[in-house]
Design a protein around this motif. Structure first.
Motif, short mmCIF file in Angstrom:
data_model
loop_
_atom_site.label_atom_id
_atom_site.label_comp_id
_atom_site.label_asym_id
_atom_site.label_seq_id
_atom_site.Cartn_x
_atom_site.Cartn_y
_atom_site.Cartn_z
N ARG A 1 31.49 61.10 91.32
CA ARG A 1 32.92 60.97 91.04
C ARG A 1 33.19 59.54 90.60
N ILE A 2 33.96 59.40 89.54
CA ILE A 2 34.23 58.08 88.98
C ILE A 2 35.72 57.80 89.03
N VAL A 3 36.09 56.67 89.62
CA VAL A 3 37.47 56.18 89.55
C VAL A 3 37.43 54.93 88.68
N MET A 4 38.17 54.96 87.59
CA MET A 4 38.12 53.86 86.64
C MET A 4 39.50 53.24 86.48
N CYS A 5 39.56 51.94 86.49
CA CYS A 5 40.82 51.24 86.28
C CYS A 5 40.69 50.41 85.01
N ALA A 6 41.53 50.69 84.03
CA ALA A 6 41.51 49.95 82.76
C ALA A 6 42.93 49.63 82.34
N MET A 7 43.11 48.48 81.75
CA MET A 7 44.44 48.02 81.36
C MET A 7 44.77 48.54 79.97
N CYS A 8 45.92 49.20 79.85
CA CYS A 8 46.34 49.68 78.53
C CYS A 8 46.56 48.49 77.60
N GLY A 9 46.06 48.64 76.37
CA GLY A 9 46.23 47.57 75.40
C GLY A 9 45.06 46.61 75.34
N ASP A 10 44.06 46.77 76.24
CA ASP A 10 42.89 45.89 76.18
C ASP A 10 42.13 46.12 74.87
N PRO A 11 41.49 45.10 74.32
CA PRO A 11 40.88 45.22 73.00
C PRO A 11 39.63 46.10 72.93
N PHE A 12 38.89 46.25 74.05
CA PHE A 12 37.65 47.03 73.96
C PHE A 12 37.96 48.53 73.99
N SER A 13 37.05 49.33 73.42
CA SER A 13 37.30 50.77 73.29
C SER A 13 36.88 51.52 74.55
N VAL A 14 37.49 52.69 74.73
CA VAL A 14 37.22 53.51 75.91
C VAL A 14 35.78 54.03 75.89
N ASP A 15 35.29 54.43 74.70
CA ASP A 15 33.94 55.01 74.66
C ASP A 15 32.87 53.97 75.00
N LEU A 16 33.20 52.68 74.84
CA LEU A 16 32.26 51.65 75.27
C LEU A 16 32.13 51.65 76.80
N ILE A 17 33.23 51.88 77.50
CA ILE A 17 33.21 51.92 78.96
C ILE A 17 32.42 53.14 79.46
N LEU A 18 32.63 54.27 78.79
CA LEU A 18 32.03 55.53 79.27
C LEU A 18 30.67 55.83 78.65
N SER A 19 30.21 54.98 77.71
CA SER A 19 28.98 55.29 77.00
C SER A 19 27.76 55.49 77.91
N PRO A 20 27.62 54.76 79.05
CA PRO A 20 26.45 55.02 79.91
C PRO A 20 26.38 56.46 80.40
N PHE A 21 27.54 57.08 80.57
CA PHE A 21 27.56 58.47 81.06
C PHE A 21 27.50 59.46 79.90
N LEU A 22 28.24 59.15 78.84
CA LEU A 22 28.28 60.08 77.71
C LEU A 22 26.94 60.18 77.00
N ASP A 23 26.17 59.07 76.99
CA ASP A 23 24.89 59.06 76.30
C ASP A 23 23.74 59.57 77.16
N SER A 24 24.00 59.86 78.42
CA SER A 24 22.94 60.31 79.33
C SER A 24 22.69 61.80 79.17
N HIS A 25 21.41 62.19 79.22
CA HIS A 25 21.06 63.61 79.14
C HIS A 25 21.28 64.32 80.47
N SER A 26 21.51 63.57 81.52
CA SER A 26 21.57 64.17 82.85
C SER A 26 23.00 64.44 83.32
N CYS A 27 24.01 64.08 82.50
CA CYS A 27 25.40 64.24 82.91
C CYS A 27 26.06 65.38 82.16
N SER A 28 26.91 66.11 82.86
CA SER A 28 27.74 67.14 82.24
C SER A 28 29.11 67.08 82.89
#
Length: 692
Positions: free
Chosen positions: A660-687
């Motif tokens: 279970r992931i609880v993530m806190c991110a500030m709206c308007g920050d310059p970095f993209s959301v997929d950069l934050i989640l890429s470790p999970f989205l790019d993993s073959h072991s996560c669904s």
């Protein structure tokens, strides 16, 4: 009494001056025996004849008259060629006639058809005593009357011809169509078929030239658009002549879209003028002065446009230096302060307003951001507000009173309605922080995370399911071969040499190979690497020098970065790379240990296999053992990926999730959301546990 007229061929007499034109005149055979003659037309040429004395002609006519007068038949003298008349010749003819009884002179011109018919009419009247004395019209009067008839008939005929609008029309077709028209018949009678045909031909030529002129005008008008596309870089063409620019333009990929090179020239004498649907400009037209002038205007336009852009940016910097320009301030209040500015004088009013509008949008956006930041700093003002009610007037007055001392509050003085709206939105967000009230709008992190999970995880699961299904029996290997200076193509050729019809035998099994060699310098490297029709199982990276090894390393880093950022496929980031060292020639074999060491280091850094040159001496750059080792590495990487992927489990309840992931991110920050989640989205072991 009947007169006897003899002719050797029993044909109408044809003047010897017209020999060769006999077929242009109707020929009638004379009847047998005697021929009755009722009158005589005696023709005398009153023009300046060549090699001929008029006195001899008059003497001959006098003798002829003496013989004819014996017949007691009417005689009329026709003075011919009066359009080229010699005055004293005509006076002699008239004097000759005046000395004879009932001898009339008619001044004629067959060329202009003047008094020709009058000759015969007068002779008939003299033969018929009941008709009275014939009326003879003077030549000038008859000429004027005839010319007026011709002019009127010509005008009508030309109008008739002008109804023909197709320059492909032929005289035969048109004359058959017009032959019963009275205007056509009258002109033919007056001027003849030959003149009518010439008039028609001139009209057809005018139609054709008008068509060519319009086509040329269309081409010249279309030329600036072609130049804007093919020669848009001022730095490239500013100093070039038109002929030099043409050579550059011919090499452009889009050249054929705008121009056509005809087999025959000039273009206006080919059938291209009739291809109205082909808008391409004939290339030989570009050699004209009109085309060169268009090019010169194009270069001047680019220079002016460059200068205009520079001046607009200079004017923008001028506005940035004027401190008293506030958000929402009208242009009319500012113009008096910049009226002497050099850039302002150069650009147009529309450009000035556009630059000022852009400047206003920037300072307004910045002022609103600073105002929002100020509201967060004064959070104590919003503690005691009623959560379920609109703030009272007194409370709002209190808030305004405190904030009004702030420069960031005063900055929006001219945008008071916008400032009030921002304040109310902030109050709403403080007590109801949801996606709907988020001040970042569509850039709210909650919205972006939901969109990313909804799209990416579903695509990931679907892709893994397909790969798992295909993993049972792989019999085709797609290989991307990357190299510099033709090295990739050499490796591909060597692999094909060792294959049979693109089928390669490895460890007792036949694999179909699809090879895509690409030079590392290619600007289309990334687009060629991964397409819907070609998904590589691995990438062979071949090098034979420190320079090519460094270049290969940069390309691999670029490919992995591209895969991570745009994720055109979830497995592209896991594409297996294999470094292959090419065999060296004797002259550079001393570099082999250095290349081997550097290649192994890069392979360790990139976590990919390194295929070394096997010991021994080989005539070729690549050895069969190297290729087999590299292919085995690709198959092992593919098998590893398949082994990691198991059939996607179905999680019915959130409690079954492993993480279970609880993530806190500030709206308007310059970095993209997929950069934050890429470790999970790019993993073959996560669904995904559940949608979203």
């Amino acid at each position: 009494a009947a007169s006897k007229l003899q002719s050797a061929e029993k044909l109408m007499y044809i003047c010897t001056d017209q020999l060769g034109l006999e077929q242009d005149f109707e020929q009638k055979q004379m009847p047998e025996g005697k021929l009755n003659i009722d009158g005589f037309l005696l023709c005398i040429d009153v023009s300046q004849g060549c090699n001929r004395k008029f006195d001899d002609q008059l003497k001959f006519v006098n003798n002829l008259y003496i013989q004819l007068s014996k017949s007691k038949k009417p005689i009329i003298i026709a003075a011919t060629k009066c359009d080229e008349c010699v005055d004293h010749y005509l006076r002699e003819v008239q004097a000759f006639a005046s000395n004879k009884k009932n001898l009339v002179v008619v001044e004629t011109s067959a060329r202009f058809n003047v008094n020709v018919e009058t000759c015969f009419t007068a002779l008939v009247q003299m033969m018929d005593k009941t008709r009275g004395k014939p009326k003879i019209i003077p030549y000038l009067d008859a000429y004027k009357t005839q010319r007026q008839l011709v002019v009127t008939a010509t005008d009508k005929f030309e109008k008739l011809v002008q109804t023909v609008r197709d320059y492909h029309a032929t005289w035969k077709t048109v004359s058959n169509k017009l032959k019963n028209h009275p205007d056509y018949e009258e002109y033919i009678n007056l001027e003849g078929t030959k003149k009518a045909k010439n008039t028609f031909s001139k009209h057809i030529e005018q139609l054709k030239q008008e068509h060519i002129r319009k086509r040329k005008e269309e081409y010249i008008n279309a030329l600036p658009r072609a130049l804007n596309t093919l020669l848009s870089n001022l730095d490239e063409i500013e100093l070039l002549s038109w002929s030099e620019a043409l050579k550059i333009m011919e090499k452009r990929p889009d050249f054929q879209s705008y121009f056509v090179v005809l087999e025959k020239i000039p273009w206006d004498e080919t059938d291209h003028i009739d291809k109205v649907n082909d808008r391409r400009i004939p290339f030989d037209l570009l050699t004209t002065l009109e085309a060169e002038k268009v090019y010169q205007n194009h270069v001047q336009h680019l220079i002016s446009e460059k200068r205009r852009v520079e001046m607009k940016e200079k004017f923008k910097k001028t506005l940035e230096k004027i401190q008293f320009i506030s958000p929402g301030q009208p242009w009319e209040e500012v113009i008096c302060f910049v009226v002497e500015d050099e850039a302002f004088k150069y650009i147009t009013d529309a450009d000035s307003k556009e630059v000022y509008g852009r400047h206003q949008r920037e300072i307004v956006e910045k002022a609103k951001e600073e105002f929002q930041e100020m509201l967060f700093e004064h959070s104590e003002l919003f503690y005691d507000l009623d959560l379920n009610a609109t703030p009272s007037t007194d409370k709002m007055s209190e808030i305004h009173a405190v904030l009004s001392e702030e420069p960031r509050y005063k900055a929006l003085q001219k945008l008071a309605p916008d400032r009030e709206s921002l304040l109310l939105k902030h109050i709403g967000f403080v007590y109801h922080p949801t996606k709907e009230t988020c001040l970042s709008g569509q850039n709210c992190m909650d919205i972006k995370v939901e969109e990313l999970l909804a799209n990416s995880l579903l695509q990931l699961d679907h892709g893994r399911s397909n790969l798992y299904h295909d993993s049972a029996n792989i019999d085709k290997i797609n290989l991307f071969i990357l190299g510099k200076d033709g090295l990739a193509q050499e490796l591909a050729n060597e692999i094909r040499t060792q294959s049979t019809d693109d089928e390669y035998a490895l460890d007792g099994k036949i694999y179909e190979l699809d090879l895509r060699p690409v030079d590392a310098k290619s600007p289309y490297l990334l687009t060629q690497l991964w397409t819907s029709a070609f998904k590589p199982h691995g990438c062979f990276c071949v090098f034979n020098s420190i320079e090519s090894l460094t270049f290969i390393g940069e390309c691999i880093a670029k490919i992995r970065a591209e895969a991570s950022q745009i994720r055109r496929d979830k497995y592209m980031a896991n594409l297996s790379f294999t470094l292959i060292l090419a065999n060296q020639r004797d002259s550079v074999s001393k570099n082999l240990p250095i290349l081997r060491h550097q290649g192994q280091q890069l392979a360790n850094k990139l976590q990919c296999p390194f295929v070394d040159v096997p010991p021994g001496t080989y005539p070729r750059k690549f050895n069969e053992a190297q290729i087999k080792q590299a292919l085995r590495g690709v198959l092992e990487a593919v098998k590893h990926n398949f082994d990691v992927v198991s059939p996607v489990p179905t999680i019915k309840d959130l409690s079954e999730a492993d993480l279970r992931i609880v993530m806190c991110a500030m709206c308007g920050d310059p970095f993209s959301v997929d950069l934050i989640l890429s470790p999970f989205l790019d993993s073959h072991s996560c669904s995904a546990a559940q949608a979203g």
